[in-house]
Design a protein around this motif. Structure first.
Motif, mmCIF file in Angstrom:
data_model
loop_
_atom_site.group_PDB
_atom_site.id
_atom_site.type_symbol
_atom_site.label_atom_id
_atom_site.label_comp_id
_atom_site.label_asym_id
_atom_site.label_seq_id
_atom_site.Cartn_x
_atom_site.Cartn_y
_atom_site.Cartn_z
ATOM 1 N N LEU A 22 8.281 -37.873 21.845
ATOM 2 C CA LEU A 22 8.701 -37.784 23.248
ATOM 3 C C LEU A 22 10.000 -36.999 23.385
ATOM 4 N N ASP A 23 10.900 -37.189 22.424
ATOM 5 C CA ASP A 23 12.164 -36.461 22.449
ATOM 6 C C ASP A 23 11.911 -34.954 22.322
ATOM 7 N N ARG A 24 11.024 -34.586 21.450
ATOM 8 C CA ARG A 24 10.709 -33.158 21.274
ATOM 9 C C ARG A 24 10.033 -32.594 22.524
ATOM 10 N N LEU A 25 9.137 -33.397 23.138
ATOM 11 C CA LEU A 25 8.424 -32.928 24.339
ATOM 12 C C LEU A 25 9.350 -32.778 25.546
ATOM 13 N N THR A 26 10.377 -33.601 25.603
ATOM 14 C CA THR A 26 11.301 -33.542 26.747
ATOM 15 C C THR A 26 12.478 -32.607 26.496
ATOM 16 N N GLY A 27 12.444 -31.886 25.419
ATOM 17 C CA GLY A 27 13.541 -30.965 25.130
ATOM 18 C C GLY A 27 14.785 -31.667 24.644
ATOM 19 N N ARG A 28 14.609 -32.732 23.920
ATOM 20 C CA ARG A 28 15.708 -33.517 23.322
ATOM 21 C C ARG A 28 16.664 -34.082 24.372
ATOM 22 N N HIS A 29 16.076 -34.695 25.395
ATOM 23 C CA HIS A 29 16.881 -35.311 26.450
ATOM 24 C C HIS A 29 16.917 -36.846 26.359
ATOM 25 N N ILE A 30 16.266 -37.399 25.356
ATOM 26 C CA ILE A 30 16.263 -38.858 25.192
ATOM 27 C C ILE A 30 17.503 -39.244 24.381
ATOM 28 N N PRO A 31 18.228 -40.287 24.832
ATOM 29 C CA PRO A 31 19.425 -40.715 24.087
ATOM 30 C C PRO A 31 19.085 -41.100 22.645
ATOM 31 N N ARG A 32 20.015 -40.879 21.761
ATOM 32 C CA ARG A 32 19.778 -41.097 20.329
ATOM 33 C C ARG A 32 19.519 -42.570 19.988
ATOM 34 N N TRP A 33 20.063 -43.498 20.748
ATOM 35 C CA TRP A 33 19.923 -44.917 20.434
ATOM 36 C C TRP A 33 18.531 -45.454 20.745
ATOM 37 N N ILE A 34 17.729 -44.692 21.484
ATOM 38 C CA ILE A 34 16.391 -45.168 21.863
ATOM 39 C C ILE A 34 15.480 -45.310 20.632
#
Length: 171
Positions: A22-34
């Motif tokens: 999901l992080d890769r699909l969203t362009g690395r916009h997911i916080p790291r702690w997730i």
């Protein structure tokens, strides 16, 4: 127990992999702690599912003729969710299909009671059941030779052991 530990790790890795995708699909916009949070929640979730589904999975695996007669549920302080929904940690099942009778004592049944407990080996406990009196006794050589010498313990009228073993008895 070892396999469940491995399965818990696999659930954590799977959840971390999903978050990574999901992080890769969203362009690395997911916080790291997730990612570690998702892995931890997946591991805890799997452990809870495994604990709560143990009893139904065990009962589903019983052979024909073996019937569940009692399910013991417990609450544990280190598992606070068990106060909301108690967890089954022990089961009793009887081999009703293999009940033996004797022509001299048609109201008595000789059965094997199985005691299942989470993380413990299964115990087989031979029991005498008196369908007429509604009582049970541990099997011993003396009790088999003369059932009147057995230490009989009364059973409640709706007890699962009586219902499973004495269904064909008109005593």
């Amino acid at each position: 127990m070892f396999f469940e530990l491995i399965a818990s790790f696999v659930a954590g890795l799977g959840a971390a992999g999903l978050v990574l995708a999901l992080d890769r699909l969203t362009g690395r916009h997911i916080p790291r702690w997730i990612m570690p949070a998702a892995a931890g929640l997946a591991m805890v979730g799997y452990a809870i599912w495994s604990e709560y589904s143990w009893a139904p999975r065990t009962v589903a695996g019983l052979p024909d003729g073996v019937v569940e007669v009692e399910r013991i549920e417990e609450r544990k302080p280190w598992k606070p969710w068990t106060y909301a929904v108690p967890q089954a940690t022990r089961l009793l099942a009887v081999d009703a299909g293999g009940a033996a009778t004797h022509p001299a004592a048609p109201g008595l049944r000789l059965v094997t009671l199985y005691a299942f407990a989470r993380w413990h080996p299964t115990r087989a406990i031979p029991q005498l059941v008196d369908c007429g009196r509604g009582a049970r006794a541990d099997v011993s050589d003396a009790a088999l030779a003369d059932p009147s010498t057995a230490a009989w313990r009364p059973l409640e009228r709706g007890d699962g052991l009586l219902a499973a073993v004495c269904v064909t008895t008109a005593d």
